[in-house]
Design a protein around this motif. Sequence first.
Motif, PDB file in Angstrom:
ATOM      1  N   VAL A  23       0.842  -1.196   0.000  1.00 31.80           N
ATOM      2  CA  VAL A  23       0.000   0.000   0.000  1.00 31.80           C
ATOM      3  C   VAL A  23       0.876   1.244   0.000  1.00 31.80           C
ATOM      4  CG1 VAL A  23      -1.949  -1.094   1.178  1.00 31.80           C
ATOM      5  CG2 VAL A  23      -0.168   0.001   2.520  1.00 31.80           C
ATOM      6  N   ARG A  24       0.279   2.353  -0.303  1.00 34.43           N
ATOM      7  CA  ARG A  24       1.010   3.625  -0.254  1.00 34.43           C
ATOM      8  C   ARG A  24       1.440   3.914   1.175  1.00 34.43           C
ATOM      9  NH1 ARG A  24       1.005   7.497  -4.860  1.00 34.43           N
ATOM     10  NH2 ARG A  24       0.366   6.095  -6.514  1.00 34.43           N
ATOM     11  N   ASP A  25       2.566   4.532   1.268  1.00 30.50           N
ATOM     12  CA  ASP A  25       3.177   4.857   2.548  1.00 30.50           C
ATOM     13  C   ASP A  25       2.222   5.626   3.469  1.00 30.50           C
ATOM     14  OD1 ASP A  25       5.382   4.610   4.131  1.00 30.50           O
ATOM     15  OD2 ASP A  25       6.361   6.434   3.422  1.00 30.50           O
ATOM     16  N   GLY A  26       1.578   6.652   2.942  1.00 30.19           N
ATOM     17  CA  GLY A  26       0.680   7.483   3.743  1.00 30.19           C
ATOM     18  C   GLY A  26      -0.546   6.730   4.221  1.00 30.19           C
ATOM     19  N   TYR A  27      -1.098   5.851   3.374  1.00 30.90           N
ATOM     20  CA  TYR A  27      -2.274   5.055   3.750  1.00 30.90           C
ATOM     21  C   TYR A  27      -1.935   4.146   4.920  1.00 30.90           C
ATOM     22  CZ  TYR A  27      -6.298   1.902   3.109  1.00 30.90           C
ATOM     23  OH  TYR A  27      -7.421   1.156   3.291  1.00 30.90           O
ATOM     24  N   ALA A  28      -0.760   3.546   4.855  1.00 27.16           N
ATOM     25  CA  ALA A  28      -0.325   2.665   5.945  1.00 27.16           C
ATOM     26  C   ALA A  28      -0.086   3.477   7.219  1.00 27.16           C
ATOM     27  CB  ALA A  28       0.938   1.918   5.541  1.00 27.16           C
ATOM     28  N   ARG A  29       0.694   4.549   7.109  1.00 27.06           N
ATOM     29  CA  ARG A  29       1.077   5.362   8.268  1.00 27.06           C
ATOM     30  C   ARG A  29      -0.108   6.067   8.919  1.00 27.06           C
ATOM     31  NH1 ARG A  29       4.949   7.842   5.503  1.00 27.06           N
ATOM     32  NH2 ARG A  29       3.642   9.684   5.360  1.00 27.06           N
ATOM     33  N   ASN A  30      -1.033   6.564   8.103  1.00 27.34           N
ATOM     34  CA  ASN A  30      -2.114   7.396   8.636  1.00 27.34           C
ATOM     35  C   ASN A  30      -3.408   6.648   8.926  1.00 27.34           C
ATOM     36  OD1 ASN A  30      -0.546   9.749   8.462  1.00 27.34           O
ATOM     37  ND2 ASN A  30      -1.010   9.921   6.279  1.00 27.34           N
ATOM     38  N   TYR A  31      -3.595   5.466   8.340  1.00 29.64           N
ATOM     39  CA  TYR A  31      -4.866   4.766   8.524  1.00 29.64           C
ATOM     40  C   TYR A  31      -4.674   3.342   9.054  1.00 29.64           C
ATOM     41  CZ  TYR A  31      -9.468   2.791   7.620  1.00 29.64           C
ATOM     42  OH  TYR A  31     -10.673   2.168   7.766  1.00 29.64           O
ATOM     43  N   LEU A  32      -3.989   2.512   8.297  1.00 28.55           N
ATOM     44  CA  LEU A  32      -3.903   1.091   8.656  1.00 28.55           C
ATOM     45  C   LEU A  32      -3.149   0.845   9.967  1.00 28.55           C
ATOM     46  CD1 LEU A  32      -3.197  -0.445   5.133  1.00 28.55           C
ATOM     47  CD2 LEU A  32      -5.352  -0.452   6.382  1.00 28.55           C
ATOM     48  N   LEU A  33      -1.980   1.426  10.107  1.00 25.53           N
ATOM     49  CA  LEU A  33      -1.167   1.171  11.304  1.00 25.53           C
ATOM     50  C   LEU A  33      -1.777   1.753  12.582  1.00 25.53           C
ATOM     51  CD1 LEU A  33       2.399   1.620   9.754  1.00 25.53           C
ATOM     52  CD2 LEU A  33       1.116  -0.491  10.118  1.00 25.53           C
ATOM     53  N   PRO A  34      -2.238   3.008  12.610  1.00 27.36           N
ATOM     54  CA  PRO A  34      -2.816   3.541  13.853  1.00 27.36           C
ATOM     55  C   PRO A  34      -4.082   2.803  14.305  1.00 27.36           C
ATOM     56  CG  PRO A  34      -2.357   5.337  12.327  1.00 27.36           C
ATOM     57  CD  PRO A  34      -2.136   4.053  11.589  1.00 27.36           C
ATOM     58  N   LYS A  35      -4.864   2.303  13.368  1.00 30.51           N
ATOM     59  CA  LYS A  35      -6.103   1.603  13.731  1.00 30.51           C
ATOM     60  C   LYS A  35      -5.864   0.127  14.049  1.00 30.51           C
ATOM     61  CE  LYS A  35      -9.364   4.565  11.375  1.00 30.51           C
ATOM     62  NZ  LYS A  35     -10.391   4.893  12.313  1.00 30.51           N
ATOM     63  N   GLY A  36      -4.628  -0.340  13.896  1.00 34.23           N
ATOM     64  CA  GLY A  36      -4.307  -1.737  14.187  1.00 34.23           C
ATOM     65  C   GLY A  36      -4.807  -2.698  13.124  1.00 34.23           C
ATOM     66  N   LEU A  37      -5.138  -2.192  11.962  1.00 28.47           N
ATOM     67  CA  LEU A  37      -5.632  -3.044  10.879  1.00 28.47           C
ATOM     68  C   LEU A  37      -4.504  -3.759  10.157  1.00 28.47           C
ATOM     69  CD1 LEU A  37      -8.272  -0.588   9.385  1.00 28.47           C
ATOM     70  CD2 LEU A  37      -8.688  -2.540  10.886  1.00 28.47           C
ATOM     71  N   ALA A  38      -3.275  -3.237  10.280  1.00 30.20           N
ATOM     72  CA  ALA A  38      -2.130  -3.838   9.604  1.00 30.20           C
ATOM     73  C   ALA A  38      -0.873  -3.568  10.404  1.00 30.20           C
ATOM     74  CB  ALA A  38      -1.987  -3.271   8.194  1.00 30.20           C
ATOM     75  N   GLU A  39       0.161  -4.345  10.097  1.00 29.16           N
ATOM     76  CA  GLU A  39       1.476  -4.138  10.698  1.00 29.16           C
ATOM     77  C   GLU A  39       2.516  -4.309   9.615  1.00 29.16           C
ATOM     78  OE1 GLU A  39       2.546  -6.015  14.297  1.00 29.16           O
ATOM     79  OE2 GLU A  39       0.645  -5.580  15.264  1.00 29.16           O
ATOM     80  N   PRO A  40       3.663  -3.620   9.758  1.00 31.55           N
ATOM     81  CA  PRO A  40       4.724  -3.807   8.770  1.00 31.55           C
ATOM     82  C   PRO A  40       5.149  -5.274   8.726  1.00 31.55           C
ATOM     83  CG  PRO A  40       5.212  -1.953  10.204  1.00 31.55           C
ATOM     84  CD  PRO A  40       4.016  -2.649  10.769  1.00 31.55           C
ATOM     85  N   LEU A  41       5.593  -5.731   7.582  1.00 27.58           N
ATOM     86  CA  LEU A  41       5.977  -7.130   7.380  1.00 27.58           C
ATOM     87  C   LEU A  41       7.259  -7.439   8.155  1.00 27.58           C
ATOM     88  CD1 LEU A  41       5.319  -9.751   5.937  1.00 27.58           C
ATOM     89  CD2 LEU A  41       6.637  -8.968   3.999  1.00 27.58           C
ATOM     90  N   THR A  42       7.081  -8.055   9.342  1.00 19.55           N
ATOM     91  CA  THR A  42       8.212  -8.469  10.184  1.00 19.55           C
ATOM     92  C   THR A  42       7.933  -9.852  10.742  1.00 19.55           C
ATOM     93  OG1 THR A  42       7.256  -7.523  12.190  1.00 19.55           O
ATOM     94  CG2 THR A  42       8.694  -6.078  10.882  1.00 19.55           C
ATOM     95  N   LYS A  43       8.970 -10.489  11.303  1.00 14.98           N
ATOM     96  CA  LYS A  43       8.776 -11.814  11.921  1.00 14.98           C
ATOM     97  C   LYS A  43       7.839 -11.720  13.121  1.00 14.98           C
ATOM     98  CE  LYS A  43      13.018 -13.951  10.428  1.00 14.98           C
ATOM     99  NZ  LYS A  43      14.247 -14.627  10.813  1.00 14.98           N
ATOM    100  N   ASN A  44       7.951 -10.644  13.885  1.00 10.58           N
ATOM    101  CA  ASN A  44       7.079 -10.437  15.041  1.00 10.58           C
ATOM    102  C   ASN A  44       5.621 -10.316  14.602  1.00 10.58           C
ATOM    103  OD1 ASN A  44       6.425 -10.018  17.761  1.00 10.58           O
ATOM    104  ND2 ASN A  44       6.531  -7.790  17.504  1.00 10.58           N
ATOM    105  N   ALA A  45       5.385  -9.603  13.515  1.00 13.88           N
ATOM    106  CA  ALA A  45       4.022  -9.448  12.997  1.00 13.88           C
ATOM    107  C   ALA A  45       3.470 -10.786  12.538  1.00 13.88           C
ATOM    108  CB  ALA A  45       4.002  -8.441  11.864  1.00 13.88           C
ATOM    109  N   LEU A  46       4.315 -11.615  11.936  1.00 18.35           N
ATOM    110  CA  LEU A  46       3.868 -12.948  11.494  1.00 18.35           C
ATOM    111  C   LEU A  46       3.462 -13.806  12.686  1.00 18.35           C
ATOM    112  CD1 LEU A  46       6.473 -13.655   8.674  1.00 18.35           C
ATOM    113  CD2 LEU A  46       4.021 -13.277   8.390  1.00 18.35           C
TER     114      LEU A  46
END
Length: 152
Positions: A23-46
Amino acid sequence: MSLEVILMDDVQHLGKIGDTVTVRDGYARNYLLPKGLAEPLTKNALRKLEKIRKEREELLKIRKAEATDKANKLKGQTLTIAAKAVEGDEEGKLYGSVTAADIAKALTDAGVAIDPAMVKLEEAIKHLGTNDIVIALMAGVEVTLKVAIVAE
């Protein structure tokens, strides 16, 4: 810029839980990540995603068991609903109609809590008589119930 994220919940028009999307950087930073709908692709997230999946599977098993129990209670039952009918009409026309909400309320009053959205009624019932109504308790668990509409 774009960012690869793992969805931690279903996001309309983007994907389901567990999907890896770019996704676009801003969409992730401003919407998905703060609402807990997504996390950056990491082993911890998996690892966190796997835990969420297991919890959802357990919850789904419990809901399916409850739905199956309700289906067994309703199987072979006849629900009677009293409605105002036009006097002297041979067809047994009703003044109003019996809707999915009326059927759900009658079932809830009878001791089986049902949401009106679960009642699969093509159109409102406008005549006295017995009708077969499908109740979809959840995906894969449906039961056919006889509903008798009688005059008040």
